[in-house]
Motif scaffolding. Structure first.
Motif, short mmCIF file in Angstrom:
data_model
loop_
_atom_site.label_atom_id
_atom_site.label_comp_id
_atom_site.label_asym_id
_atom_site.label_seq_id
_atom_site.Cartn_x
_atom_site.Cartn_y
_atom_site.Cartn_z
N ILE A 190 3.47 12.29 6.39
CA ILE A 190 3.94 11.00 6.88
C ILE A 190 3.74 10.91 8.38
O ILE A 190 3.46 11.90 9.06
N GLN A 191 3.91 9.69 8.91
CA GLN A 191 3.61 9.43 10.31
C GLN A 191 4.44 10.29 11.26
O GLN A 191 3.93 10.82 12.24
N LEU A 209 -1.26 13.05 -0.34
CA LEU A 209 -0.86 11.69 0.01
C LEU A 209 -0.57 11.65 1.50
O LEU A 209 0.18 12.48 2.01
N TYR A 214 2.16 15.92 0.94
CA TYR A 214 2.66 14.65 1.44
C TYR A 214 2.76 14.71 2.96
O TYR A 214 3.46 15.55 3.51
N MET A 242 1.23 4.29 -3.00
CA MET A 242 1.12 5.73 -2.80
C MET A 242 2.36 6.47 -3.28
O MET A 242 2.27 7.52 -3.91
N MET A 243 3.54 5.89 -3.02
CA MET A 243 4.79 6.58 -3.38
C MET A 243 5.04 6.60 -4.89
O MET A 243 5.88 7.38 -5.36
N LYS A 302 0.82 -1.22 0.00
CA LYS A 302 0.00 0.00 0.00
C LYS A 302 0.85 1.27 0.00
O LYS A 302 0.53 2.23 -0.72
N THR A 303 1.94 1.31 0.77
CA THR A 303 2.81 2.49 0.77
C THR A 303 3.55 2.62 -0.56
O THR A 303 3.70 3.73 -1.09
N ASP A 359 0.59 8.99 4.63
CA ASP A 359 1.09 7.67 5.00
C ASP A 359 1.05 7.51 6.52
O ASP A 359 1.88 8.06 7.22
N GLU A 360 0.06 6.75 7.01
CA GLU A 360 -0.14 6.55 8.45
C GLU A 360 -0.06 7.89 9.19
O GLU A 360 0.71 8.04 10.15
N VAL A 410 -2.86 5.95 3.52
CA VAL A 410 -2.42 4.61 3.86
C VAL A 410 -2.60 4.37 5.36
O VAL A 410 -2.24 5.22 6.18
N THR A 411 -3.17 3.23 5.71
CA THR A 411 -3.33 2.85 7.10
C THR A 411 -3.34 1.34 7.21
O THR A 411 -3.67 0.63 6.26
#
Length: 385
Positions: free
Chosen positions: A82-83, A159, A80, A45-46, A41-42, A161-162, A193-194
């Motif tokens: 990110i976590q 986008l 973008y 997205m990337m 999944k990541t 990501d978590e 994304v999760t």
């Protein structure tokens, strides 16, 4: 807005991260990619912003094949998050937020003005937090700055990501609610994304459930829960998927019960006689404008002087008609209530009881499983006597 055409990513060691992936994300749609670690999944997205290039196939963003777009220019048009936020520790919150506008050639004053607007939008006072550094913020505050920075250049695509995975459950819940509020006004095209199916259900307009390098089901949260496409999806979403479906099932006016009504200004004795004649043990009490006040017991109205107002009890257990069955069930439990009022603004529409709430959920599950509209789904009830 985003389209994957037969996309495969295979690494030199032979590992296939995603295999022959094809799906579309509509403009203004929030799609969640959910699955276990290492499912691709990541990587998916990337490939949208070319942090990873596909081995085969094409990725399209706003009608352009991203393989033919300069990656730096592409990334400046795509937010973008990110976590771990990725904030620059040596730059203030305001300047962190203004990073992309700075890089895009905006004048410093304009970029900082835009950054201040966005900090305010995500619930951070720029006068208080703008001059601070990332290590002076809580985890939840840093995530808010990360979202603000991603939105700074007003990108059409976001986008994530978590994005809420590094904070505690209470803060995570607040951030999810805040992001849904923002998305309702901004209408960005979002890939999120999760690994958490609850988060995917809560946030997504559609969900892509990943197996190993491929999408097992791509559909609305209600359909994924109500009609899993494969045994893998059914196992992944869990045996309690009926309970999860409460959070994505809206209240249908056709599921409401309509108990007897009395008005605050009505003589109590008259109301009591009428309710007894109808065989009702209680009634909903409305004010003269039709707004919910509470309820009254028939036995407490019969033969007493004055108006209903002197004998009515306030009722705090209510939900808006735009709410979900989960919200209704939560309020029912919170107030230990046998019924819950449903309102349209201040106007009373009817009530949900445990029985009607259960039947509404069964009807929704049945309609998803059989592919028919909810109003046409029939529920067989087991006799209780």
């Amino acid at each position: 807005m985003i389209r994957f055409d037969s996309v495969t990513k295979r690494y030199p060691d032979g590992t296939t991260a995603v295999d022959d992936l094809s799906f579309e994300v509509g403009e203004g749609e929030l799609v969640t990619l959910v699955g276990p670690s290492g499912c691709g999944k990541t990587t998916t997205m990337m490939m949208v912003n070319r942090l990873i290039d596909p081995t085969h196939g094409q990725v399209w963003v706003d009608g352009a094949d991203v393989a033919g777009v300069d990656p730096v220019a592409l990334r400046r048009r795509i937010g973008y998050v990110i976590q771990q936020t990725g904030l620059f520790p040596h730059r203030t919150v305001l300047d962190n937020t203004a990073t992309v506008p700075f890089l895009s050639g905006w004048k410093k004053a304009r970029a900082r003005e835009r950054a201040a607007e966005l900090l305010d939008l995500v619930g951070l006072d720029p006068a208080v937090h703008g001059s601070r550094y990332p290590d002076q913020l809580s985890g939840g505050q840093r995530q808010r700055v990360g979202v603000a920075r991603a939105l700074a250049a007003d990108p059409p695509v976001l986008l994530m990501d978590e994005p809420f995975g590094a904070v505690d459950p209470v803060v995570r819940d607040r951030l999810q609610k805040e992001f849904l509020r923002l998305q309702a006004g901004l209408h960005k095209t979002v890939l999120l994304v999760t690994h958490d199916i609850e988060e995917a259900i809560r946030l997504g307009d559609r969900i892509a459930v990943y197996g190993a390098g491929r999408i097992e089901q791509y559909d609305t949260p209600a359909s994924v829960l109500g009609a899993p496409a494969t045994s893998y999806v059914a196992e992944f979403v869990g045996t309690d998927r009926a309970l999860k479906q409460l959070s994505v099932t809206g209240i249908d006016r056709g599921d409401l019960e309509h108990p007897p009504l009395v008005r605050l200004g009505e003589p109590a004795a008259d109301a009591g006689r009428r309710l007894r004649a109808e065989g009702a043990r209680w009634a909903v009490v409305l004010d003269e404008d039709g707004a919910l006040h509470g309820w009254a017991a028939t036995e407490e109205l019969a033969g007493v002087p004055g108006t209903v107002a002197g004998h009515a009890r306030r009722m705090e257990a209510w939900v808006p008609v735009t709410g979900t069955l989960k919200a209704a069930f939560s309020e029912m439990l919170k107030h230990d209530a046998g019924w819950i009022a449903v309102l349209d603004g201040h106007r009373f529409l009817g009530v949900l009881t445990p029985t009607t709430l259960h039947e509404a959920l069964r009807r929704t599950i049945g309609s998803d499983a059989r592919g028919v509209p909810r109003e046409r789904a029939e529920v067989d009830s087991v006799p209780t006597e």
